[in-house]
Design an enzyme around this catalytic site. Structure first.
Site, PDB file in Angstrom:
ATOM      1  N   HIS B 201       0.684  -1.300   0.026  1.00 53.64           N
ATOM      2  CA  HIS B 201      -0.210  -0.144   0.006  1.00 53.64           C
ATOM      3  C   HIS B 201       0.802   1.079   0.181  1.00 53.64           C
ATOM      4  CE1 HIS B 201      -3.154  -2.873   0.604  1.00 53.64           C
ATOM      5  NE2 HIS B 201      -4.161  -1.689   0.411  1.00 53.64           N
ATOM      6  N   GLY B 242     -11.071   1.628   6.100  1.00 49.93           N
ATOM      7  CA  GLY B 242     -10.391   0.814   5.369  1.00 49.93           C
ATOM      8  C   GLY B 242      -9.714   1.499   4.029  1.00 49.93           C
ATOM      9  N   HIS B 243      -8.824   0.975   3.698  1.00 52.39           N
ATOM     10  CA  HIS B 243      -8.014   1.773   2.479  1.00 52.39           C
ATOM     11  C   HIS B 243      -8.907   1.979   1.366  1.00 52.39           C
ATOM     12  CE1 HIS B 243      -7.457  -2.428   0.330  1.00 52.39           C
ATOM     13  NE2 HIS B 243      -8.630  -2.619   0.960  1.00 52.39           N
ATOM     14  N   ASN B 244      -8.467   3.340   1.083  1.00 49.86           N
ATOM     15  CA  ASN B 244      -9.340   3.781  -0.246  1.00 49.86           C
ATOM     16  C   ASN B 244     -10.597   4.295   0.115  1.00 49.86           C
ATOM     17  OD1 ASN B 244      -7.008   1.757  -1.679  1.00 49.86           O
ATOM     18  ND2 ASN B 244      -7.441   3.709  -2.954  1.00 49.86           N
TER      19      ASN B 244
END
Lengths: 327, 327, 327
Positions: B201, B242-244
């Site tokens: 990431h 969470g991511h994004n």
């Protein structure tokens, strides 16, 4: 900033190029937002259709793709776009801490601890008596490792994490920030006179190789023996693992989930986010628990359960459909 | 201890006094428990009825109130009692850390970091290479800020929080203790030979202006590009983002909730406590998710959903009523 | 490694031995996995049946047990096996940190703080102005205690925990790693011009005696007055306690649960894991909330509720049975 030519990246991926291979790439982006100096990834036909409008300089595509790179751009064809993506992102990973010495002068390391070669220890870290940190371990700033812990080679521990006494962490494992490994399990004996008497937890936590533990995850130590996290398990943020749980290899546990004490997960179990598993429940190899479930009884190997109480997913989905119909 | 006269407080609030304005106030309390040196707040008729029995020295009331201050006590009449309460409490806020120098000698700050004027950095803080902390930033003890972060003017970061590399925090933002900003997103590619391969990431987290992030909140960095928290968002303790994820401006997310990867919240969305949002779900502007819900499909702007699975609140409430009837 | 003879352990437990009492014991284990140098615990007939096949050297059994120790092994007979287990485990508890001086030279302690005799303070700890730490307090490395806190005698605070300004912790209380005591409550006033205005939280958190607070627990400070955790409460990991909650004595709150603002728990309330309690709800003395519940209205003293919405457990269990039948 790191830069690589399309040709260099292609070689790294063991791929085949099509188009202009001399161009320099300096980072990665999604097909929709990538800039003309970025690489993107088109893992299926849906994404491939975005290529003509994408500004990306180069795209990684499946080896069987018939996409045209177009003028001044390039494609890299590979066996697995997803795996190639991982390898490309790794190339561009920025540096998190520029360690000027392997061990920062403000770290406090007990004289009896053994620190392997190439192991890096950041500012404000505490490493207690009798700890063994193998070679090539990275401990970021403000981590605390209490007495008697073992941390295997290649493991990375991000800032603020706490490893309580006598725990064992395997090889190449990643523990994210502010996780707590080895706090006392939650156990009390109700006594007529003394009230709630604390059960001392003198066991530990044993974490395998190639595990990833999310930020603010709490894994409690065992009453005696060990709470065990098997090799290659991946645990998301804010997950609670109670004392004496045994988590088999290759399990995936998504965020905000909780395993009460003495839960056993087989090999390759997948737990969706926000799920709770009752104490002493056993979940068989390869079973799946849908997100937001409450599991109060054992789950057979290979089954998929969902809902609260967690039932076979087909049963729960039928129940959910019946609620919607009544509206 | 700070002390202000009723007259001073009234001037600060642009209010009108009624009663004894020379008395000194040294703190605030609820109508039921306030002491004779405290100020209290009576925002509606129900609270006003408590005034005769309250021991408080002075009360803030609505400008249209017809309450009688009574002997030896006072009222302050204002446009908005709630807003006046915020301003009065701010007056009495105690000091959290008496910084004797702006930068504590035990803080470790990389020589390439830029630190603005009036910025305060507490004991045991780590600030990595290339960080920019604007002026009037407050970093409490034992915070870790890894390389390349930007922290805007007026922002406050409470003890134990970790900001991973290359994240951006806006102006006047508050991040509470032991939060983790920018840990790796939870993403793995399943490969036949290698097993679960970690997706690096290399994106970051971008947090806007006037945001408040609760204690032990985890906001993961994006795979590429950024996980975004819009201006004026308020996020309670122990929330997972969470991511994004893209969280629009003015959203409110209550405690113990979780947003899986790539969730999109519009502007002004309200999420009740203990809710889970499935990955890639989009929730429209001004929508409300009731507490404890599990949202597994998109929610239209302005809708109110509830339950697991989250349905229109009216549908879920009807279903709940039917369960109660069957008893 | 600590070692005790069977005779010594028996004397410590005020028990009666049967069998070979001179043997040395160096740790504890479960009946199934214990080694020939370990003690185990057989609290009921089911466990007693494991004794012939167990390798344990000695077992603690009920005073009325008719079990035969067998050759070369021993039994210790006691009034309460569970309580005896607690006392034996305490004997074998390993050292977490070998404090070489009471106060580590890298700890930063404000000159106005008062530190009692025998109080131990680890590396990288911050203790702010005006704090009072009574005698025999243990503060592990990298804890932060801001200005004006009081910590009672015999209390233990594990690494990474943050105690915000002006909080009070009682006697013999244990706070596990990365907990956050006294972060600002989650309160905002919606104003037409200013948007969401933060309500300053100038109250504090007051934690009683003999309390245990789990890892990564967040207990927010009150708007004014105090958020209160009564004596002998036991709170598991990753629990959220909102501002102005009042938790009565002897409550047990299991992991991943959340109490929103101003919740009141009576004496001896038990909350199962993963539960959410709505703001301003009151739960009466001795009530039980089943795991995974969502409590949205008051619960009477002594009641057991379950489900979301939480209803009497009998009602919810009937509803659950009806879902299963429909499959």
């Amino acid at each position: 900033m790191k830069k690589f030519s399309v040709h260099e990246i292609c070689t790294h991926l063991h791929g085949i190029t099509d188009g202009k291979t001399s161009a320099m790439v300096s980072s990665a982006g999604s097909p929709e937002t990538a800039q003309p100096y970025q690489i993107t990834f088109l893992g299926n036909k849906k994404f491939e259709r975005l290529w003509p409008k994408s500004k990306a300089l180069v795209a990684v595509v499946d080896k069987n793709s018939v996409l045209d790179p177009g003028p001044g751009r390039a494609l890299i064809k590979v066996d697995s776009v997803e795996l190639a993506m991982c390898r490309v992102l790794e190339l561009f990973r920025p540096v998190a801490v520029r360690f000027e010495n392997n061990i920062h002068h403000s770290a406090v390391i007990h004289k009896s601890a053994e620190i392997g070669s190439q192991t890096k220890i950041g500012a404000g870290v505490y490493v207690g008596a009798g700890c063994i940190l193998e070679h090539n371990v990275t401990i970021y700033p403000n981590v605390t490792v209490l007495d008697g812990c073992f941390i295997g080679s290649g493991t990375v521990i991000w800032p603020g994490t706490v490893i309580r006494e006598n725990c064992r962490i395997g090889l190449r494992t990643i523990i994210h920030s502010n996780a707590v490994i080895g706090a006392d399990g939650f156990g009390f004996v109700k006594c007529p006179v003394e009230g709630l008497v604390k059960v001392p937890h003198i066991g530990n936590v044993v974490i395998g190789d190639d595990v990833e533990i999310g930020a603010a995850v709490c894994i409690d130590r065992a009453k005696f023996a060990s709470t065990v996290i098997g090799n290659s398990c991946k645990i998301d943020n804010l997950v609670q693992i109670g004392h004496n749980c045994i988590v088999g290899e290759h399990c995936i546990i998504a965020g905000n989930s909780g395993l009460a004490g003495s839960v056993k997960l087989g090999r390759g179990v997948v737990i969706g986010g926000g799920s709770s598993i009752k104490d002493h429940v056993t979940i068989g190899d390869g079973a799946t628990v849908g997100g937001g479930s409450g599991v109060i009884s054992d789950v057979c190997a290979g089954d998929t359960v969902l809902g609260y109480p967690a039932l076979k997913a087909t049963v729960t989905l039928k129940h959910w459909a019946s609620i919607k119909e009544k509206k």
